[in-house]
Design a protein around this motif. Structure first.
Motif, PDB file in Angstrom:
ATOM      1  N   THR A  51       0.824  -1.219   0.000  1.00 25.86           N
ATOM      2  CA  THR A  51       0.000   0.000   0.000  1.00 25.86           C
ATOM      3  C   THR A  51       0.855   1.264   0.000  1.00 25.86           C
ATOM      4  O   THR A  51       0.333   2.357   0.167  1.00 25.86           O
ATOM      5  N   ILE A  53       2.693   2.433   2.192  1.00 27.36           N
ATOM      6  CA  ILE A  53       2.853   3.116   3.478  1.00 27.36           C
ATOM      7  C   ILE A  53       4.327   3.085   3.875  1.00 27.36           C
ATOM      8  O   ILE A  53       4.873   4.066   4.351  1.00 27.36           O
ATOM      9  N   PRO A  73      -1.480   3.664  -5.339  1.00 26.67           N
ATOM     10  CA  PRO A  73      -2.399   3.636  -4.175  1.00 26.67           C
ATOM     11  C   PRO A  73      -3.852   3.894  -4.537  1.00 26.67           C
ATOM     12  O   PRO A  73      -4.751   3.363  -3.906  1.00 26.67           O
ATOM     13  N   PRO A  80      -7.538  -1.970   6.935  1.00 31.10           N
ATOM     14  CA  PRO A  80      -6.588  -2.503   7.915  1.00 31.10           C
ATOM     15  C   PRO A  80      -7.297  -3.327   8.984  1.00 31.10           C
ATOM     16  O   PRO A  80      -8.516  -3.229   9.151  1.00 31.10           O
ATOM     17  N   GLY A  84     -10.900   2.165  11.780  1.00 29.82           N
ATOM     18  CA  GLY A  84     -11.242   3.423  12.427  1.00 29.82           C
ATOM     19  C   GLY A  84     -11.798   4.426  11.450  1.00 29.82           C
ATOM     20  O   GLY A  84     -11.512   4.376  10.257  1.00 29.82           O
ATOM     21  N   LEU A 101      -9.707  11.384  -1.506  1.00 26.91           N
ATOM     22  CA  LEU A 101      -8.283  11.132  -1.259  1.00 26.91           C
ATOM     23  C   LEU A 101      -7.763  10.032  -2.176  1.00 26.91           C
ATOM     24  O   LEU A 101      -6.595   9.987  -2.510  1.00 26.91           O
ATOM     25  N   LYS A 102      -8.672   9.130  -2.572  1.00 28.80           N
ATOM     26  CA  LYS A 102      -8.272   8.062  -3.492  1.00 28.80           C
ATOM     27  C   LYS A 102      -8.312   8.541  -4.938  1.00 28.80           C
ATOM     28  O   LYS A 102      -8.125   7.759  -5.860  1.00 28.80           O
TER      29      LYS A 102
ATOM     30  N   GLU B 215      -6.379  10.873  15.422  1.00 29.50           N
ATOM     31  CA  GLU B 215      -6.300  10.003  14.258  1.00 29.50           C
ATOM     32  C   GLU B 215      -5.578   8.714  14.577  1.00 29.50           C
ATOM     33  O   GLU B 215      -5.914   7.653  14.075  1.00 29.50           O
ATOM     34  N   ASN B 218      -7.867   6.610  16.870  1.00 27.69           N
ATOM     35  CA  ASN B 218      -9.000   6.188  16.044  1.00 27.69           C
ATOM     36  C   ASN B 218      -8.610   5.100  15.068  1.00 27.69           C
ATOM     37  O   ASN B 218      -9.460   4.452  14.499  1.00 27.69           O
ATOM     38  N   ARG B 219      -7.347   5.004  14.794  1.00 27.18           N
ATOM     39  CA  ARG B 219      -6.781   4.041  13.830  1.00 27.18           C
ATOM     40  C   ARG B 219      -7.156   4.389  12.394  1.00 27.18           C
ATOM     41  O   ARG B 219      -7.035   3.549  11.522  1.00 27.18           O
ATOM     42  N   ILE B 220      -7.643   5.580  12.180  1.00 30.94           N
ATOM     43  CA  ILE B 220      -7.993   5.907  10.796  1.00 30.94           C
ATOM     44  C   ILE B 220      -6.732   6.267  10.020  1.00 30.94           C
ATOM     45  O   ILE B 220      -6.688   6.227   8.801  1.00 30.94           O
ATOM     46  N   GLU B 222      -4.066   4.799   9.366  1.00 29.58           N
ATOM     47  CA  GLU B 222      -3.505   3.827   8.428  1.00 29.58           C
ATOM     48  C   GLU B 222      -4.246   3.865   7.091  1.00 29.58           C
ATOM     49  O   GLU B 222      -3.644   3.707   6.037  1.00 29.58           O
ATOM     50  N   VAL B 223      -5.555   4.094   7.182  1.00 33.70           N
ATOM     51  CA  VAL B 223      -6.337   4.215   5.941  1.00 33.70           C
ATOM     52  C   VAL B 223      -5.897   5.462   5.172  1.00 33.70           C
ATOM     53  O   VAL B 223      -5.693   5.413   3.958  1.00 33.70           O
ATOM     54  N   ILE B 224      -5.733   6.545   5.903  1.00 33.32           N
ATOM     55  CA  ILE B 224      -5.391   7.807   5.242  1.00 33.32           C
ATOM     56  C   ILE B 224      -4.018   7.719   4.583  1.00 33.32           C
ATOM     57  O   ILE B 224      -3.851   8.107   3.424  1.00 33.32           O
ATOM     58  N   ILE B 225      -3.044   7.179   5.305  1.00 31.57           N
ATOM     59  CA  ILE B 225      -1.704   7.180   4.714  1.00 31.57           C
ATOM     60  C   ILE B 225      -1.528   6.084   3.682  1.00 31.57           C
ATOM     61  O   ILE B 225      -0.477   5.979   3.062  1.00 31.57           O
ATOM     62  N   SER B 226      -2.552   5.248   3.480  1.00 26.90           N
ATOM     63  CA  SER B 226      -2.481   4.366   2.314  1.00 26.90           C
ATOM     64  C   SER B 226      -2.925   5.130   1.068  1.00 26.90           C
ATOM     65  O   SER B 226      -2.832   4.629  -0.040  1.00 26.90           O
ATOM     66  N   SER B 227      -3.443   6.366   1.274  1.00 29.31           N
ATOM     67  CA  SER B 227      -3.820   7.205   0.130  1.00 29.31           C
ATOM     68  C   SER B 227      -2.881   8.389  -0.049  1.00 29.31           C
ATOM     69  O   SER B 227      -2.655   8.833  -1.159  1.00 29.31           O
ATOM     70  N   LEU B 233      -0.174  14.619   5.128  1.00 24.07           N
ATOM     71  CA  LEU B 233      -1.200  14.625   6.157  1.00 24.07           C
ATOM     72  C   LEU B 233      -0.821  15.604   7.273  1.00 24.07           C
ATOM     73  O   LEU B 233      -1.630  16.410   7.720  1.00 24.07           O
ATOM     74  N   LEU B 426       2.295   4.926  13.307  1.00 26.63           N
ATOM     75  CA  LEU B 426       2.027   3.505  13.133  1.00 26.63           C
ATOM     76  C   LEU B 426       2.504   2.681  14.323  1.00 26.63           C
ATOM     77  O   LEU B 426       2.477   1.461  14.318  1.00 26.63           O
TER      78      LEU B 426
END
Lengths: 303, 445
Positions: A51, A53, A73, A80, A84, A101-102, B215, B218-220, B222-227, B233, B426
């Motif tokens: 991904t 990251i 990406p 994940p 969240g 964002l995508k 963030e 919230n664990r969000i 990881e989703v954000i930084i995959s984009s 960010l 992370l």
């Protein structure tokens, strides 16, 4: 068939500790692919490399034949293990934000959002804040936000953890449907029995290393031990049964036998019928992936 | 770039649309106004104009009442016992009784050191009223004494000399007539700018930190930084929150003066009264001087070069905010879900800001000291200290050097914070030390 993803000897180290040690595997287009391994095997590290990251320290990752780059990406959807959302944001705004964002434009994002909300029959949630929703509802929102941009590759890290059976089924059906529509799916889990139901191909890793790769059916075939389960209603088992194979388990009206390599199952079945045993069930016992895994790593993992 | 914009927009809108933001932005000025109005009422109701009778049996005042000063005096001849029962009917709040024995003969007035006067009333005297009465009577007695000793009041007045310090410009080109009021105004201006930046760093720096932590927990993230890149960010967050701060200030900059004007119009009567009180307590003589100095100070306000001040203020304000906000972001990323755990890390940032504040205070008192020079150059202090110094006209090269150093350090800190941030967000369930954070800076992606 084209490969969506190819990993070639991918390496990732964190100071003294090697998280991913020359892992290679290939995900063909349109397949549901299982990335298996116990906790701490390096699954999440691999996913984070795919991904973008994090970056691999060695080896190569090819996405649709090209080395991984910043355009990829937006072709990947990633859910994940630790999920969240922004708790204070409204459901609609949240999904729109993640979709944009995508790389979706506003109009497209809105179209897709409406489509999915309608599909899950949750249109009236659009203006609710995430914190007002139950956990199961939040999981649905999470799932929608993962797939809203129609990714080519969908990465699901333990997608069923924390889901009740109803929602788990719903998500499972959705995964199948996406797959039929052409989405390639990378399914990461340590729950081997889920993989057996869902995946066609798998790679098994342990302690950051490749252990096994291939189609589930082939792997099972390779690891089978010629075990047969026989259930019968009446009659006595012939006394010379052990000339066909080693008797592993002998209960009332059922027996497990390990066939000698030179014998075949048809001969055994014939022999039983000849002796007037009323066979109820005659089935080859294939090993579960769990058993195969334990056999390979010697029951040791980093748990 | 468009992703950075998306992040910034979300960070900005999600805060500006919040009820708490709208409330604090509106309530703060209104609260201020209420406080101000309350203050006016308290002050104006605290000093009522009192009617006071004076029964001067010793005739020490020689038949002339003291000057009215928030208390209105009337000389009466009613006998004491009668006055005790009738003063309220006659419209007095109370009366003063100077007993007959206070003075034996006329020459004694000069030697009088203390005079005991009896006060009768059903009301308790306020501190202010008490002061006014004592002052008025003392003034009347002084007048009498001067006359008795045979001094010419004009001669007496001529003994007093007003000293005025006039700073002169060394630069013959300069047309600006320097005045001491400039220093007063500069002190106020510098202090205000310094305080504003200090507050912004703390309030909005903390906001950035909390947003990062949210963030992460919230664990969000990881989703954000995959984009998007973690750096994008972080930057989007800093810019977005900064824009929230600017919006708030812009609203206040418009609302406060309007409210001030409104209050001024609505309560002009009370305001005048307050001024009267203020001048009265300062003594009648001082008041004209005070009015003059206020006028002079007002004039000086317009003698500053505001284009430069505002321009430099904005530069120092922005770079100071970005520098500290990026550090707060790094700390927020390193912190776990546990607030207490991160406290020591936050302190590491808070200490330089606080030191900067105290150095700024010292700088205002002594704008050309070597401490002021050093602290207005040192990048961790300069965003707070330099704006305080700018109003005292430091050499331009110093301002530019300080700004250059600050911007360079700011960029460096953004880079470092970005490195720490990307690893920290992370990282879960581990207590992070400063040493570890330092290691993250050099860690590969």
């Amino acid at each position: 068939m084209k490969n969506v993803l190819e990993l070639k000897k991918v390496l990732k180290t964190y100071q003294e500790y090697t998280a991913v040690n020359e892992v290679s595997f290939t995900i063909p287009e349109g397949k549901i692919f299982g990335l298996l391994g116990p906790n701490g095997a390096g699954k999440t590290s691999i996913i984070r490399i795919i991904t973008t990251i994090t970056r691999a320290d060695g080896g190569q990752v090819l996405f649709a034949g090209e080395p991984l780059n910043t355009a990829h990406p937006s072709l990947i959807g990633y859910m994940p293990e630790e999920r969240g959302l922004y708790k204070k944001m409204k459901v609609g705004e949240q999904i729109m934000y993640l979709a944009q964002l995508k790389g979706l434009d506003k109009k497209k994002a809105k179209e897709h959002l409406d489509h999915w909300l309608k599909k899950f029959d949750i249109e009236d949630w659009k203006n609710k804040k995430v914190e007002e929703l139950s956990k199961g509802m939040q999981q649905k929102i999470q799932f929608i936000s993962t797939i809203i941009h129609k990714p080519k590759l969908l990465i699901l890290d333990e997608p069923f953890s924390g889901l009740d059976p109803v929602n788990a089924n719903l998500i499972r059906d959705e995964i199948y449907e996406l797959n039929r529509a052409g989405t390639t799916i990378l399914f990461s889990t340590h729950r081997m029995e889920q993989v057996e139901q869902i995946c066609e191909n798998i790679v098994l890793i342990n302690k950051g290393k490749n252990v096994l790769e291939g189609a589930v059916a082939d792997i099972k075939e390779n690891f089978k031990e010629n075990l047969f389960l026989i259930e019968y209603k009446s009659g006595n088992l012939p006394s010379d049964l052990d000339t066909y194979g080693q008797i592993i388990e002998n209960k009332a009206e059922s027996v497990v036998i390990k066939l000698h390599p030179e014998k075949n199952s048809n001969e055994l079945l014939k022999h039983l019928i000849h002796h007037e045993v009323q066979v109820h069930l005659f089935q080859e016992i294939l090993p579960t992936l769990n058993e195969i895994f334990i056999k390979i790593v010697g029951g040791k993992s980093d748990e | 770039m468009s992703k950075l914009w998306l992040i910034t927009k979300r960070e900005y809108l999600s805060r500006v649309k919040k009820k708490t933001f709208i409330l604090t932005t509106i309530l703060a000025p209104i609260g201020f106004v209420i406080f101000f109005i309350a203050l006016i009422f308290i002050m104006s109701s605290g000093v009522e104009k009192k009617q006071m009778a004076i029964l001067d049996e010793s005739n020490i005042l020689e038949g002339q009442k003291p000057a009215d000063n928030m208390v209105y005096f009337t000389l009466v001849k009613t006998p004491l016992e009668e006055l005790k029962t009738s003063f309220e009917e006659k419209g007095f709040n109370g009366f003063l009784h100077i007993p007959a024995g206070a003075k034996q003969d006329s020459s004694n007035t000069v030697k009088l050191k203390t005079l005991n006067i009896e006060y009768y009333s059903n009301e308790q005297l306020g501190v202010n009223t008490l002061g006014f009465i004592e002052k008025s009577l003392a003034a009347r007695l002084k007048q009498l004494k001067i006359k008795k000793v045979g001094l010419d009041p004009n001669v007496l007045k001529s003994l007093e000399t007003d000293i005025e310090l006039i700073p002169k410009n060394l630069d013959p080109e300069s047309k600006d007539e320097a005045s001491k009021y400039r220093v007063y105004v500069a002190t106020f201006l510098g202090g205000a700018m310094m305080f504003l930046i200090y507050l912004v760093i703390f309030i909005y720096g903390n906001m950035v930190m909390r947003s990062v932590m949210e963030e992460k927990t919230n664990r969000i993230v990881e989703v954000i930084i995959s984009s998007v890149k973690p750096f994008q960010l972080m930057l989007g967050k800093i810019v977005g929150v900064g824009a929230v701060g600017l919006t708030q200030f812009a609203i206040w900059a418009i609302v406060f003066p309007l409210l001030y004007l409104g209050v001024g119009l609505l309560f002009s009567g009370q305001l005048q009264e307050m001024q009267e009180i203020a001048t009265a307590s300062g003594g009648a003589q001082a008041s004209s001087e005070q009015v003059e100095s206020i006028a002079m100070a007002m004039q000086e306000i317009w003698s500053f070069d505001y284009t430069n001040i505002v321009l430099f203020f904005i530069f120092f304000f922005l770079s100071g905010y970005v520098l500290y906000a990026s550090l707060f972001a790094a700390v927020g990323a390193a912190m776990g879900d546990d607030w207490g755990e991160g406290q020591s890390l936050t302190l590491i940032i808070a200490i330089p800001v606080m030191i900067a504040f105290y150095m700024g205070v010292a700088t205002i008192e002594n704008p050309n000291s070597s401490l002021a020079l050093f602290s207005s150059m040192f990048p961790l202090f300069s965003p707070v200290v330099m704006p305080a110094r700018i109003v005292f006209d430091p050499p331009l090269w110093q301002i530019l050097l300080s700004l250059g150093l600050l911007i360079a350090t700011c960029l460096f800190f953004i880079w470092i914070s970005g490195r720490i941030y990307r690893v920290g967000i992370l990282m879960y369930g581990k207590k992070i030390t400063v040493k570890e954070m330092a290691k993250w800076i050099f860690r590969r992606d």
